[in-house]
Design a protein around this motif. Structure first.
Motif, PDB file in Angstrom:
ATOM      1  N   ALA A  64      13.628   7.261  16.222  1.00  0.00           N
ATOM      2  CA  ALA A  64      12.881   6.120  16.005  1.00  0.00           C
ATOM      3  C   ALA A  64      11.371   6.541  15.693  1.00  0.00           C
ATOM      4  CB  ALA A  64      12.983   5.093  16.802  1.00  0.00           C
ATOM      5  N   PHE A  65      10.979   7.584  14.879  1.00  0.00           N
ATOM      6  CA  PHE A  65       9.722   8.152  14.509  1.00  0.00           C
ATOM      7  C   PHE A  65       9.109   7.311  13.428  1.00  0.00           C
ATOM      8  CE2 PHE A  65       6.857  11.673  15.023  1.00  0.00           C
ATOM      9  CZ  PHE A  65       5.801  11.267  14.283  1.00  0.00           C
ATOM     10  N   ASP A  66       8.067   6.465  13.543  1.00  0.00           N
ATOM     11  CA  ASP A  66       7.506   5.661  12.676  1.00  0.00           C
ATOM     12  C   ASP A  66       6.002   6.172  12.405  1.00  0.00           C
ATOM     13  OD1 ASP A  66       9.364   3.386  11.717  1.00  0.00           O
ATOM     14  OD2 ASP A  66       9.342   2.826  13.612  1.00  0.00           O
ATOM     15  N   LEU A  67       5.532   6.277  11.372  1.00  0.00           N
ATOM     16  CA  LEU A  67       4.236   6.897  11.119  1.00  0.00           C
ATOM     17  C   LEU A  67       3.734   6.445   9.585  1.00  0.00           C
ATOM     18  CD1 LEU A  67       1.603   8.429  12.084  1.00  0.00           C
ATOM     19  CD2 LEU A  67       2.792  10.556  11.303  1.00  0.00           C
ATOM     20  N   ALA A  68       2.638   5.966   9.209  1.00  0.00           N
ATOM     21  CA  ALA A  68       1.942   5.974   8.125  1.00  0.00           C
ATOM     22  C   ALA A  68       0.829   6.564   7.946  1.00  0.00           C
ATOM     23  CB  ALA A  68       2.066   4.427   7.667  1.00  0.00           C
ATOM     24  N   VAL A  69       0.497   7.431   6.974  1.00  0.00           N
ATOM     25  CA  VAL A  69      -0.824   8.235   6.901  1.00  0.00           C
ATOM     26  C   VAL A  69      -1.189   8.020   5.492  1.00  0.00           C
ATOM     27  CG1 VAL A  69      -1.620  10.626   7.042  1.00  0.00           C
ATOM     28  CG2 VAL A  69       0.423  10.206   8.255  1.00  0.00           C
ATOM     29  N   SER A  70      -2.510   7.507   5.915  1.00  0.00           N
ATOM     30  CA  SER A  70      -3.393   7.451   4.473  1.00  0.00           C
ATOM     31  C   SER A  70      -3.820   8.786   3.939  1.00  0.00           C
ATOM     32  CB  SER A  70      -4.586   6.555   4.942  1.00  0.00           C
ATOM     33  OG  SER A  70      -4.080   5.208   5.278  1.00  0.00           O
ATOM     34  N   LYS A  71      -4.012   8.702   2.599  1.00  0.00           N
ATOM     35  CA  LYS A  71      -4.911   9.976   1.998  1.00  0.00           C
ATOM     36  C   LYS A  71      -5.995  10.421   2.594  1.00  0.00           C
ATOM     37  CE  LYS A  71      -6.790  11.486  -2.431  1.00  0.00           C
ATOM     38  NZ  LYS A  71      -6.080  13.083  -2.305  1.00  0.00           N
ATOM     39  N   MET A 112       0.799  -1.057   0.054  1.00  0.00           N
ATOM     40  CA  MET A 112       0.110   0.029  -0.144  1.00  0.00           C
ATOM     41  C   MET A 112       0.789   1.251  -0.258  1.00  0.00           C
ATOM     42  SD  MET A 112      -2.899   0.987   2.640  1.00  0.00           S
ATOM     43  CE  MET A 112      -3.921   2.676   2.508  1.00  0.00           C
ATOM     44  N   ILE A 113       0.415   2.085  -0.843  1.00  0.00           N
ATOM     45  CA  ILE A 113       1.265   3.452  -0.991  1.00  0.00           C
ATOM     46  C   ILE A 113       0.579   4.500   0.157  1.00  0.00           C
ATOM     47  CG2 ILE A 113       2.077   5.415  -2.380  1.00  0.00           C
ATOM     48  CD1 ILE A 113       2.400   3.377  -4.395  1.00  0.00           C
ATOM     49  N   PHE A 114       1.178   5.154   0.951  1.00  0.00           N
ATOM     50  CA  PHE A 114       0.702   6.177   1.940  1.00  0.00           C
ATOM     51  C   PHE A 114       0.824   7.500   1.486  1.00  0.00           C
ATOM     52  CE2 PHE A 114       1.531   2.309   4.483  1.00  0.00           C
ATOM     53  CZ  PHE A 114       0.111   2.246   4.995  1.00  0.00           C
ATOM     54  N   ASP A 115      -0.015   8.441   1.647  1.00  0.00           N
ATOM     55  CA  ASP A 115       0.361   9.875   1.313  1.00  0.00           C
ATOM     56  C   ASP A 115       1.609  10.388   2.082  1.00  0.00           C
ATOM     57  OD1 ASP A 115      -1.811  10.495  -0.336  1.00  0.00           O
ATOM     58  OD2 ASP A 115      -2.364  11.946   0.989  1.00  0.00           O
ATOM     59  N   LEU A 116       1.820   9.776   3.428  1.00  0.00           N
ATOM     60  CA  LEU A 116       3.014  10.081   4.116  1.00  0.00           C
ATOM     61  C   LEU A 116       3.587   9.005   4.828  1.00  0.00           C
ATOM     62  CD1 LEU A 116       5.189  12.281   5.207  1.00  0.00           C
ATOM     63  CD2 LEU A 116       3.494  12.517   7.020  1.00  0.00           C
ATOM     64  N   GLU A 117       4.658   8.531   4.839  1.00  0.00           N
ATOM     65  CA  GLU A 117       5.249   7.496   5.675  1.00  0.00           C
ATOM     66  C   GLU A 117       6.739   7.736   6.269  1.00  0.00           C
ATOM     67  OE1 GLU A 117       5.590   2.699   5.404  1.00  0.00           O
ATOM     68  OE2 GLU A 117       5.417   3.915   3.547  1.00  0.00           O
ATOM     69  N   LEU A 118       6.694   8.048   7.506  1.00  0.00           N
ATOM     70  CA  LEU A 118       8.060   8.117   8.207  1.00  0.00           C
ATOM     71  C   LEU A 118       8.540   7.064   8.659  1.00  0.00           C
ATOM     72  CD1 LEU A 118       7.104  11.329  10.317  1.00  0.00           C
ATOM     73  CD2 LEU A 118       8.164  11.267   7.998  1.00  0.00           C
ATOM     74  N   ASP A 128      13.910   7.229   6.614  1.00  0.00           N
ATOM     75  CA  ASP A 128      13.186   7.758   5.418  1.00  0.00           C
ATOM     76  C   ASP A 128      12.061   8.340   5.801  1.00  0.00           C
ATOM     77  OD1 ASP A 128      15.340   6.754   3.445  1.00  0.00           O
ATOM     78  OD2 ASP A 128      14.615   4.645   3.961  1.00  0.00           O
ATOM     79  N   MET A 129      11.770   9.284   4.761  1.00  0.00           N
ATOM     80  CA  MET A 129      10.550   9.992   4.587  1.00  0.00           C
ATOM     81  C   MET A 129       9.981  10.037   3.174  1.00  0.00           C
ATOM     82  SD  MET A 129       8.559  12.798   4.202  1.00  0.00           S
ATOM     83  CE  MET A 129       9.415  14.332   3.853  1.00  0.00           C
ATOM     84  N   MET A 130       8.849   9.390   2.996  1.00  0.00           N
ATOM     85  CA  MET A 130       8.344   9.137   1.845  1.00  0.00           C
ATOM     86  C   MET A 130       6.759   9.953   1.652  1.00  0.00           C
ATOM     87  SD  MET A 130      10.466   6.584   1.099  1.00  0.00           S
ATOM     88  CE  MET A 130       9.608   5.575  -0.072  1.00  0.00           C
ATOM     89  N   ILE A 131       6.784  10.430   0.622  1.00  0.00           N
ATOM     90  CA  ILE A 131       5.582  11.067   0.187  1.00  0.00           C
ATOM     91  C   ILE A 131       5.026  10.252  -1.373  1.00  0.00           C
ATOM     92  CG2 ILE A 131       3.985  12.950  -0.540  1.00  0.00           C
ATOM     93  CD1 ILE A 131       5.921  14.849   0.929  1.00  0.00           C
ATOM     94  N   LYS A 132       3.609   9.487  -1.102  1.00  0.00           N
ATOM     95  CA  LYS A 132       3.112   8.828  -1.930  1.00  0.00           C
ATOM     96  C   LYS A 132       4.218   7.991  -2.707  1.00  0.00           C
ATOM     97  CE  LYS A 132      -0.513  12.022  -3.266  1.00  0.00           C
ATOM     98  NZ  LYS A 132      -1.411  11.073  -2.957  1.00  0.00           N
ATOM     99  N   GLY A 133       4.809   7.287  -1.685  1.00  0.00           N
ATOM    100  CA  GLY A 133       5.830   6.138  -2.298  1.00  0.00           C
ATOM    101  C   GLY A 133       7.351   6.704  -2.891  1.00  0.00           C
TER     102      GLY A 133
END
Length: 369
Positions: free
Chosen positions: A23-30, A1-7, A61-66
């Motif tokens: 150690a910040f982990d977070l996955a944010v859906s659209k 799954m591709i999230f809008d934002l993933e830390l 890593d900081m990801m936006i929409k993959g």
């Protein structure tokens, strides 16, 4: 799954060795509305600035929409940020302030003007479009900052305590508008605040931070009623905390030996025999009984033995709300409130003895460390 934002395991360590975020982990859906909540210096604004690109990431890593964004400059990220002071240009009109980001991007004037007019209409500020921003109220300036952030159509809107400069009544009104606007537009919002009421009222999930670390990520109701850590229990809401040792766990209910006797609550995690724990009782879960005419056996049966003797030390009526303070045997004070029809002054005079009780399902037992 591709999230809008993933830390992913994000750290921020400054050159002097100070760790701001760990150690910040977070996955944010659209379309989610996420609030970062915590005391001053906990790392919430630093995290927001890393998402925006104004702070570098030390590791992770900081990801936006993959797409990995670690080294992408702010102007090339699909984000827009609203600062606490709004950072508006006083020499420009509202219309030019709102369109400034589009102008910087080199958008043709006709297309830019159309987008600006649409967002002005969406936020109901067309009538002030030709005014200078230094002559406007705090609420109007806040709406202009929102319009400028949204007109560039970001994937993620970042908000750094954007309501902090507003008075209480206006703050509440803007809260309602902000939630409705976010739902209407479907844009992902990341919102930094130190105000619990804002986080609880606005967000889909709340990230509670403490000393650079994430303590808990939960929907507001779950966070409020089922804290996972002692810090969250002390920081969120008004909880009374009893320390003790697990005596038994029966069908998800933990029996705890405390200085106030055997008390019980929902086992928030797997608890070993004789484990040191905290029993967390929200103020809203506590029932108050006048001791002078209380049937202790009936109360004990109704509340599975969760009884605490206390004494009324203060009783105030604010509008239709009764506010009651009660002293526990160990000297601590519990603050309670309810509609005046439930707690009437004549039933709970200052100095009178009372009994406090709660259902085990409404309290939470968590490890003490």
């Amino acid at each position: 799954m591709i999230f809008d934002l993933e830390l992913i395991n994000v750290d921020k360590v400054y050159d002097n060795g100070t760790t701001a975020v760990s150690a910040f982990d977070l996955a944010v859906s659209k379309g989610e509305f996420i609030a970062f909540l915590g005391p001053s210096g906990c790392g919430k604004t630093t995290t927001l600035r890393m998402i925006a690109g104004f702070e570098s990431i030390s590791s992770g890593d900081m990801m936006i929409k993959g797409a990995r964004m670690n080294d992408v400059p702010p102007q090339r990220r699909p984000t827009s940020m609203i600062f606490q002071n709004y950072a508006l240009f006083p020499h420009m009109t509202v219309r030019r302030n709102v369109g400034y980001g589009l102008e910087v991007k080199g958008m043709p004037k006709a297309e830019r003007d159309a987008k600006v007019e649409r967002i002005l209409a969406t936020l109901g500020i067309e009538d002030i479009a030709d005014r200078k921003t230094d002559r406007l109220s705090g609420g109007q300036r806040q709406r202009i900052a929102l319009a400028r952030g949204l007109v560039v159509e970001p994937d993620i809107l970042l908000l750094d305590e954007p309501l902090g400069a507003l008075d209480a009544n206006l703050r509440k009104a803007i809260q309602n508008e902000l939630k409705l606007l976010q739902r209407t537009l479907g844009v992902t919002f990341i919102f930094v605040t130190h105000a619990q009421s804002e986080a609880l009222a606005l967000s889909d999930r709340i990230v509670v931070m403490n000393q650079g670390r994430v303590e808990q990520i939960s929907p507001p109701h779950q966070l409020y009623t089922r804290p996972n850590t002692p810090f969250v229990a002390q920081f969120i809401g008004r909880n009374t905390i009893f320390s003790g040792e697990v005596k038994d766990v029966v069908e998800g209910t933990a029996i705890v030996d405390t200085a106030a006797g055997k008390l019980s609550g929902h086992a928030g995690s797997t608890l070993g025999d004789k484990a040191r724990v905290n029993l967390i009782v929200p103020a809203e879960a506590i029932e108050v009984h006048p001791a002078r005419n209380a049937a202790r056996d009936r109360i004990a049966a109704d509340f599975d033995g969760n009884l605490i003797d206390a004494r009324v030390t203060r009783f105030d009526v604010v509008g239709h709300i009764s506010q009651l303070a009660a002293a526990l045997p160990d000297g601590r004070t519990v603050a309670l409130e309810a509609h005046i029809n439930k707690y009437r002054p004549e039933n709970f005079p200052v100095g009178s003895d009372i009994i406090l009780s709660w259902k085990p399902t409404e309290a939470t037992v968590i490890p003490a460390h």
